[in-house]
Design an enzyme around this catalytic site. Structure first.
Site, short mmCIF file in Angstrom:
data_model
loop_
_atom_site.label_atom_id
_atom_site.label_comp_id
_atom_site.label_asym_id
_atom_site.label_seq_id
_atom_site.Cartn_x
_atom_site.Cartn_y
_atom_site.Cartn_z
N ARG A 61 33.53 12.16 53.97
CA ARG A 61 32.78 12.48 52.75
C ARG A 61 32.11 11.26 52.14
O ARG A 61 31.14 11.40 51.40
CB ARG A 61 33.68 13.22 51.76
CG ARG A 61 34.05 14.62 52.27
CD ARG A 61 34.99 15.35 51.34
NE ARG A 61 36.26 14.70 51.17
CZ ARG A 61 37.32 14.83 51.97
NH1 ARG A 61 37.26 15.63 53.01
NH2 ARG A 61 38.45 14.19 51.73
N GLU A 98 48.23 9.27 50.94
CA GLU A 98 49.18 10.07 50.18
C GLU A 98 49.96 11.09 51.00
O GLU A 98 51.00 11.55 50.59
CB GLU A 98 48.51 10.75 48.98
CG GLU A 98 47.40 11.71 49.31
CD GLU A 98 46.03 11.06 49.43
OE1 GLU A 98 45.05 11.80 49.28
OE2 GLU A 98 45.93 9.86 49.71
#
Length: 174
Positions: A61, A98
């Site tokens: 992205r 994460e």
């Protein structure tokens, strides 16, 4: 900073890519020409006085925003890819994120010694990917002059990992 149209378009997707993760989807932003233009111009405006030589976009992205920001600034673009995606001589950097670990790579000749680099991505979470990108830039002799994100998840404290850099986020979530 005034509230951006883009902020109203961010979509929450629960349990993606794993249970317990609330994914901030930027797809509605890129589907809206006005919001996309607003984001690109905001990023470029923030970076315009930093004497950028090249923009690095983090796969995938970060490519969406990085290329038009590079065009706005009149500079080239360097793709930071996931492991095994680049065909030429490359260097790699492993990082934690994460929900696991990953490795990124770039061509060894994509940034020249002394070049001033702006790193662009859609999201700052824990900062692992962006820190890996910065380490790669520095390993080849480039200078990271800023990191710019569409969204920052403040509660994950990724900015702390990037504390030695100038960091800008357009939309923040606490």
């Amino acid at each position: 900073m005034a509230k951006l149209l883009a902020e109203s378009l961010v979509r929450d997707v629960p349990d993606f890519p794993k249970p317990g993760i609330l994914f901030k989807d930027i797809t509605p932003i890129v589907q809206d020409g006005s919001a996309l233009k607003e984001v690109v111009q905001s990023m470029a405006s923030w970076a315009k006085d930093k004497k950028i030589d090249v923009v690095m976009g983090i796969e995938a992205r970060g490519f969406i925003f990085g290329v038009p920001v590079a065009l706005e600034l009149g500079v080239g673009f360097v793709p930071l890819r996931k492991l095994g995606k680049l065909p030429y001589n490359r260097i790699t950097e492993e990082y934690a994120l994460e929900y696991g670990t990953n490795t990124v790579e770039m061509h060894t000749d994509s940034i020249r010694k002394g070049q001033r680099v702006l790193i662009v991505d859609d999201l700052l979470a824990t900062g692992g990917t962006a820190a890996a990108a910065a380490r790669l830039v520095e390993r080849v002799g480039g200078t990271v002059v800023g990191l710019c994100f569409v969204i920052e998840l403040n509660f994950l404290e990724g900015r702390k990992v990037l504390s030695q850099y100038d960091v800008q986020s357009l939309i923040n979530y606490d």
